[in-house]
Write a protein that holds these residues in place. Sequence first.
Motif, PDB file in Angstrom:
ATOM      1  N   SER A   1      42.039  25.334  42.861  1.00  0.00           N
ATOM      2  CA  SER A   1      41.100  26.298  41.987  1.00  0.00           C
ATOM      3  C   SER A   1      39.824  26.578  42.878  1.00  0.00           C
ATOM      4  O   SER A   1      39.456  28.025  42.806  1.00  0.00           O
ATOM      5  N   LEU A   2      39.149  25.601  43.377  1.00  0.00           N
ATOM      6  CA  LEU A   2      37.840  25.963  44.090  1.00  0.00           C
ATOM      7  C   LEU A   2      38.314  26.735  45.248  1.00  0.00           C
ATOM      8  O   LEU A   2      37.517  27.637  45.603  1.00  0.00           O
ATOM      9  N   GLY A   3      39.302  26.220  46.086  1.00  0.00           N
ATOM     10  CA  GLY A   3      39.507  26.998  47.251  1.00  0.00           C
ATOM     11  C   GLY A   3      40.030  28.203  46.922  1.00  0.00           C
ATOM     12  O   GLY A   3      39.644  29.333  47.814  1.00  0.00           O
ATOM     13  N   ALA A   4      40.799  28.762  45.842  1.00  0.00           N
ATOM     14  CA  ALA A   4      41.280  30.091  45.769  1.00  0.00           C
ATOM     15  C   ALA A   4      40.176  30.752  45.241  1.00  0.00           C
ATOM     16  O   ALA A   4      39.842  32.084  45.345  1.00  0.00           O
ATOM     17  N   VAL A   5      39.076  30.428  44.353  1.00  0.00           N
ATOM     18  CA  VAL A   5      38.084  31.091  43.937  1.00  0.00           C
ATOM     19  C   VAL A   5      36.963  31.576  45.009  1.00  0.00           C
ATOM     20  O   VAL A   5      36.390  32.549  45.112  1.00  0.00           O
ATOM     21  N   VAL A   6      36.936  30.638  46.041  1.00  0.00           N
ATOM     22  CA  VAL A   6      36.014  30.934  47.076  1.00  0.00           C
ATOM     23  C   VAL A   6      36.617  31.973  48.148  1.00  0.00           C
ATOM     24  O   VAL A   6      36.013  32.961  48.438  1.00  0.00           O
ATOM     25  N   ALA A   7      38.049  31.904  48.226  1.00  0.00           N
ATOM     26  CA  ALA A   7      38.704  33.095  48.700  1.00  0.00           C
ATOM     27  C   ALA A   7      38.483  34.460  48.163  1.00  0.00           C
ATOM     28  O   ALA A   7      38.362  35.536  48.557  1.00  0.00           O
ATOM     29  N   SER A   8      38.700  34.190  46.866  1.00  0.00           N
ATOM     30  CA  SER A   8      38.420  35.590  46.003  1.00  0.00           C
ATOM     31  C   SER A   8      37.113  36.152  46.379  1.00  0.00           C
ATOM     32  O   SER A   8      37.035  37.341  46.562  1.00  0.00           O
ATOM     33  N   THR A   9      36.219  35.317  46.301  1.00  0.00           N
ATOM     34  CA  THR A   9      34.855  35.844  46.472  1.00  0.00           C
ATOM     35  C   THR A   9      34.805  36.468  47.907  1.00  0.00           C
ATOM     36  O   THR A   9      34.046  37.634  48.051  1.00  0.00           O
ATOM     37  N   TYR A  10      35.459  35.748  48.861  1.00  0.00           N
ATOM     38  CA  TYR A  10      35.443  36.417  50.472  1.00  0.00           C
ATOM     39  C   TYR A  10      35.922  37.676  50.316  1.00  0.00           C
ATOM     40  O   TYR A  10      35.385  38.699  50.957  1.00  0.00           O
TER      41      TYR A  10
ATOM     42  N   ASN B   1      34.274  41.123  51.069  1.00  0.00           N
ATOM     43  CA  ASN B   1      34.655  42.004  52.429  1.00  0.00           C
ATOM     44  C   ASN B   1      35.050  43.185  52.242  1.00  0.00           C
ATOM     45  O   ASN B   1      34.789  44.157  52.807  1.00  0.00           O
ATOM     46  N   ASP B   2      35.691  43.621  51.036  1.00  0.00           N
ATOM     47  CA  ASP B   2      36.129  44.879  50.606  1.00  0.00           C
ATOM     48  C   ASP B   2      34.870  45.652  50.348  1.00  0.00           C
ATOM     49  O   ASP B   2      35.030  47.063  50.761  1.00  0.00           O
ATOM     50  N   LEU B   3      33.970  45.220  49.586  1.00  0.00           N
ATOM     51  CA  LEU B   3      32.588  45.724  49.371  1.00  0.00           C
ATOM     52  C   LEU B   3      31.914  46.043  50.389  1.00  0.00           C
ATOM     53  O   LEU B   3      31.266  47.073  50.617  1.00  0.00           O
ATOM     54  N   GLY B   4      31.954  45.470  51.600  1.00  0.00           N
ATOM     55  CA  GLY B   4      31.395  45.696  52.908  1.00  0.00           C
ATOM     56  C   GLY B   4      30.025  45.160  53.086  1.00  0.00           C
ATOM     57  O   GLY B   4      29.842  44.752  54.176  1.00  0.00           O
ATOM     58  N   LYS B   5      29.228  44.995  51.886  1.00  0.00           N
ATOM     59  CA  LYS B   5      27.900  43.992  52.017  1.00  0.00           C
ATOM     60  C   LYS B   5      27.991  43.088  50.867  1.00  0.00           C
ATOM     61  O   LYS B   5      28.240  43.370  49.778  1.00  0.00           O
ATOM     62  N   PRO B   6      27.629  41.891  51.399  1.00  0.00           N
ATOM     63  CA  PRO B   6      27.259  40.909  50.288  1.00  0.00           C
ATOM     64  C   PRO B   6      26.483  41.389  49.152  1.00  0.00           C
ATOM     65  O   PRO B   6      26.456  40.961  48.077  1.00  0.00           O
ATOM     66  N   ALA B   7      25.363  42.030  49.593  1.00  0.00           N
ATOM     67  CA  ALA B   7      24.334  42.535  48.490  1.00  0.00           C
ATOM     68  C   ALA B   7      25.009  43.281  47.370  1.00  0.00           C
ATOM     69  O   ALA B   7      24.440  43.284  46.232  1.00  0.00           O
ATOM     70  N   ARG B   8      25.968  43.994  47.823  1.00  0.00           N
ATOM     71  CA  ARG B   8      26.713  44.823  46.633  1.00  0.00           C
ATOM     72  C   ARG B   8      27.316  44.112  45.559  1.00  0.00           C
ATOM     73  O   ARG B   8      27.258  44.536  44.389  1.00  0.00           O
ATOM     74  N   PHE B   9      27.642  42.837  45.814  1.00  0.00           N
ATOM     75  CA  PHE B   9      28.064  41.874  44.777  1.00  0.00           C
ATOM     76  C   PHE B   9      27.153  41.453  43.886  1.00  0.00           C
ATOM     77  O   PHE B   9      27.141  41.553  42.599  1.00  0.00           O
ATOM     78  N   HIS B  10      25.903  41.086  44.395  1.00  0.00           N
ATOM     79  CA  HIS B  10      24.667  40.971  43.720  1.00  0.00           C
ATOM     80  C   HIS B  10      24.428  42.162  42.700  1.00  0.00           C
ATOM     81  O   HIS B  10      23.827  41.906  41.681  1.00  0.00           O
ATOM     82  N   HIS B  11      24.302  43.162  43.394  1.00  0.00           N
ATOM     83  CA  HIS B  11      23.992  44.475  42.547  1.00  0.00           C
ATOM     84  C   HIS B  11      24.561  44.619  41.488  1.00  0.00           C
ATOM     85  O   HIS B  11      24.260  45.380  40.408  1.00  0.00           O
ATOM     86  N   MET B  12      25.847  44.275  41.600  1.00  0.00           N
ATOM     87  CA  MET B  12      27.033  44.721  40.295  1.00  0.00           C
ATOM     88  C   MET B  12      26.625  43.567  39.305  1.00  0.00           C
ATOM     89  O   MET B  12      26.974  43.756  38.179  1.00  0.00           O
ATOM     90  N   LEU B  13      25.934  42.578  39.604  1.00  0.00           N
ATOM     91  CA  LEU B  13      25.471  41.604  38.526  1.00  0.00           C
ATOM     92  C   LEU B  13      24.287  41.990  37.904  1.00  0.00           C
ATOM     93  O   LEU B  13      23.805  41.515  36.901  1.00  0.00           O
ATOM     94  N   ARG B  14      23.286  43.300  38.247  1.00  0.00           N
ATOM     95  CA  ARG B  14      22.372  43.562  37.577  1.00  0.00           C
ATOM     96  C   ARG B  14      22.603  44.379  36.342  1.00  0.00           C
ATOM     97  O   ARG B  14      21.922  44.601  35.415  1.00  0.00           O
ATOM     98  N   VAL B  15      23.898  44.809  35.933  1.00  0.00           N
ATOM     99  CA  VAL B  15      24.348  45.553  34.926  1.00  0.00           C
ATOM    100  C   VAL B  15      25.724  44.896  34.333  1.00  0.00           C
ATOM    101  O   VAL B  15      26.557  44.587  35.041  1.00  0.00           O
TER     102      VAL B  15
ATOM    103  N   HIS C   1      44.007  45.692  52.205  1.00  0.00           N
ATOM    104  CA  HIS C   1      44.698  44.557  51.917  1.00  0.00           C
ATOM    105  C   HIS C   1      43.977  43.487  51.157  1.00  0.00           C
ATOM    106  O   HIS C   1      44.488  42.277  50.561  1.00  0.00           O
ATOM    107  N   ASP C   2      42.666  43.486  51.315  1.00  0.00           N
ATOM    108  CA  ASP C   2      41.636  42.389  50.780  1.00  0.00           C
ATOM    109  C   ASP C   2      41.784  42.444  49.442  1.00  0.00           C
ATOM    110  O   ASP C   2      41.773  41.356  48.803  1.00  0.00           O
TER     111      ASP C   2
END
Length: 382
Positions: free
Chosen positions: A129-138, A142-156, A91-92
Amino acid sequence: MSDGDAMGERFREFQRQLAERGDPAGPAAGQPASRTERGVREPGSRDWAPQTQRARPGDRGRRNREAINVPPAEFSSYYGRPILKPPVWKHDIAAYLFTGGLAAGSSLIAAGADLTGRPTLRRAARITSLGAVVASTYFLINDLGKPARFHHMLRVAKPTSPMSIGTWILSAFGPAAGVAAVAELGPLLPERGVLGLARRVSSPAGRIAGLAAAATAPALATYTGVLLADTAVPSWHDAYPDLPFLFAGSALVGASGAALIAAPPTETGPVHRLAVAGAAMELVAERRIEHGMGLSSEPYQQGLGGRLTRLSRALLLGGVAGALVGRRSRLLSMLSGAALVGSSLATRFGVFHAGVDSAKDPKYTVVPQRERLERKGSAPGA
């Protein structure tokens, strides 16, 4: 006389009796029956073949008729298991769909309020808008499991991947929405010193950041619809022409509801019209999805997905009616705004559950495929 000669003599006597009776099956009188006449075919002859393999006239047509008369196989899966692997999203992701649309719609309202001189509405929309985008990032991390995975998605940056492009859209939108919201703190700063300089530049910096966020808002509001339609889930994939419009209308509805809750009625005149426009877009797209996809439309009408869709429609109509009737009533505007926010939330969760249900039932995969094959086979020149 040997036993073989005796058997041959008795066989010839039997043939002569048949000839005297006029039986056409017998040979001429006094002539021994050949092996062919006795039903024995010599190996190597043209008409020699095992009895079960001889081809008779009409066999091919009979085989064709038998093939046509074979009943079609029922749609089923191996040991009752789904043909498709259901989405592993929790549900995330459904919440992420909602908060992303809320952030995008609120940034559009904030930009319009800034350009038309509605400071209270601008402030409320920027903070939302700021509160919603912060919640979206969370929710996404949280669905990815690790914060580093979000960073890795930005490499490409992969243009053919909605997930990759969506990550970049969120990364561009977030800082702009953050700067615009922080700029609202400018009037609270002292007028002298470094903080005074920050106070003076906060207003133009907030406007530039707010317009930048509004420029990326349509992509943020609709890319999640493209992301779902790009999967193999039947009720998502078959809705690819309409899901982006459904999510865009839902984003406008949710953001309008949040603005009606937070801003006074004296500044929310354009918000009412925006809510009506978003509701019209959402209802048209929703009707096309529910009645224009054949069997794949069923999950939007049945089960949990269907219940959430009907709840969304009821809240939407009630919220729009309350917004139009209670334009000058603060209480009625807040109630209608809450209904609009709830409608947007129910829409996103309804689409999410409809897709999950369609992936679990094999008929939503097998039957549409067979229908497409039949249409392709019956087309001229097929």
